[in-house]
Design a protein around this motif. Structure first.
Motif, PDB file in Angstrom:
ATOM      1  N   ARG A  21      -0.095 -15.938   4.811  1.00 48.64           N
ATOM      2  CA  ARG A  21      -0.162 -16.330   3.408  1.00 48.64           C
ATOM      3  C   ARG A  21      -1.401 -15.728   2.743  1.00 48.64           C
ATOM      4  N   GLY A  22      -1.206 -15.110   1.594  1.00 45.08           N
ATOM      5  CA  GLY A  22      -2.301 -14.495   0.859  1.00 45.08           C
ATOM      6  C   GLY A  22      -2.510 -13.031   1.172  1.00 45.08           C
ATOM      7  N   ASP A  23      -1.886 -12.541   2.267  1.00 43.85           N
ATOM      8  CA  ASP A  23      -2.036 -11.132   2.627  1.00 43.85           C
ATOM      9  C   ASP A  23      -1.193 -10.249   1.709  1.00 43.85           C
ATOM     10  N   THR A  24      -1.642  -9.024   1.527  1.00 45.16           N
ATOM     11  CA  THR A  24      -0.890  -8.020   0.780  1.00 45.16           C
ATOM     12  C   THR A  24      -0.185  -7.099   1.755  1.00 45.16           C
ATOM     13  N   GLY A  41       9.926 -17.033   4.846  1.00 41.56           N
ATOM     14  CA  GLY A  41       8.793 -17.125   3.950  1.00 41.56           C
ATOM     15  C   GLY A  41       9.154 -16.726   2.525  1.00 41.56           C
ATOM     16  N   LEU A  42       8.128 -16.484   1.724  1.00 38.68           N
ATOM     17  CA  LEU A  42       8.307 -16.120   0.322  1.00 38.68           C
ATOM     18  C   LEU A  42       7.240 -15.106  -0.054  1.00 38.68           C
ATOM     19  N   THR A  84       3.584 -17.434   1.236  1.00 41.09           N
ATOM     20  CA  THR A  84       3.564 -18.304   2.409  1.00 41.09           C
ATOM     21  C   THR A  84       3.445 -17.418   3.639  1.00 41.09           C
ATOM     22  N   ASP A  85       3.206 -18.014   4.797  1.00 41.81           N
ATOM     23  CA  ASP A  85       3.351 -17.248   6.024  1.00 41.81           C
ATOM     24  C   ASP A  85       4.776 -16.703   6.061  1.00 41.81           C
ATOM     25  N   ALA A  86       4.931 -15.472   6.483  1.00 46.35           N
ATOM     26  CA  ALA A  86       6.237 -14.826   6.397  1.00 46.35           C
ATOM     27  C   ALA A  86       6.464 -13.928   7.601  1.00 46.35           C
ATOM     28  N   SER A  87       7.703 -13.509   7.751  1.00 46.07           N
ATOM     29  CA  SER A  87       8.070 -12.540   8.780  1.00 46.07           C
ATOM     30  C   SER A  87       8.949 -11.488   8.135  1.00 46.07           C
TER      31      SER A  87
END
Length: 207
Positions: A21-24, A41-42, A84-87
């Motif tokens: 979350r928050g990463d580009t 995630g989103l 959010t945390d994502a995959s």
């Protein structure tokens, strides 16, 4: 629209790549070497306006295929940030079969329709209505959920809402305060409870 997962031949990776979350994931101007499919995630695609403000171009939901600049050999046109945390799963163009290309086309088409609908929501009505629509939309995403009492909530900052509704953070903060006083919302740190969901749907023009 429900999409069937890409087959293992689409990409050599066996598991999705995690994004915090928050990463580009990538920035505007970066080279585009592949497509991606969001597994969970989103994400949101952001573009910088001439006034120096970030504007949310679209939200990327599980199952969406994105990074379409790779189809044209163009550099990335916007920044993609994890809300959010994502995959994600990279999709390398050289491994795509005809059926998988059709899946890409359908996914991008469905997202285009969603972006057009969201664009109307951003531009139509007063800011108070647009905020209500945006919060209800996020409540059905990975940023949303329901408390034990059944009330929906959204994990979002005033700045995120401003960027998603084409407004300033100051205007959004003022109206959220008014909507709190009216019993529509219950804001807390990075979390907004929709305390009167039906009233918000009426305000948003969704009933």
């Amino acid at each position: 629209m429900t999409m069937q997962p890409m087959t293992a031949s689409t990409t050599p990776e066996l598991h999705g790549r995690p994004v915090r979350r928050g990463d580009t994931l990538y920035y505007a101007g970066d080279l585009s070497s592949s497509l991606y499919r969001l597994e969970s995630g989103l994400l949101r695609a952001v573009r910088l306006t001439p006034q120096g403000r970030n504007l949310t171009v679209r939200h990327i939901r599980p199952g969406d295929i994105f990074g379409e600049e790779a189809l044209h050999g163009l550099n990335r046109t916007h920044q993609v940030i994890a809300l959010t945390d994502a995959s994600i799963q990279p999709i390398h163009l050289q491994h795509l079969s005809g059926e998988e290309l059709w899946q890409v086309t359908r996914s991008l088409s469905a997202q285009l329709q969603r972006v057009m609908t969201d664009g109307v929501h951003i531009q139509d009505g007063e800011l108070r209505e647009r905020i209500a629509r945006y919060l209800l939309n996020l409540a059905d995403s990975s940023l949303g959920g329901r408390h034990a009492n059944g009330q929906p909530f959204v994990r979002a900052t005033h700045e995120l809402i401003a960027e998603g509704t084409g407004a300033t953070r100051e205007s959004v903060s003022k109206l959220i305060g008014e909507m709190r006083d009216d019993g529509l919302l219950s804001p807390a740190y990075r979390c907004i409870t929709l305390t009167a969901e039906q009233d918000l749907r009426t305000l948003a023009g969704l009933v």
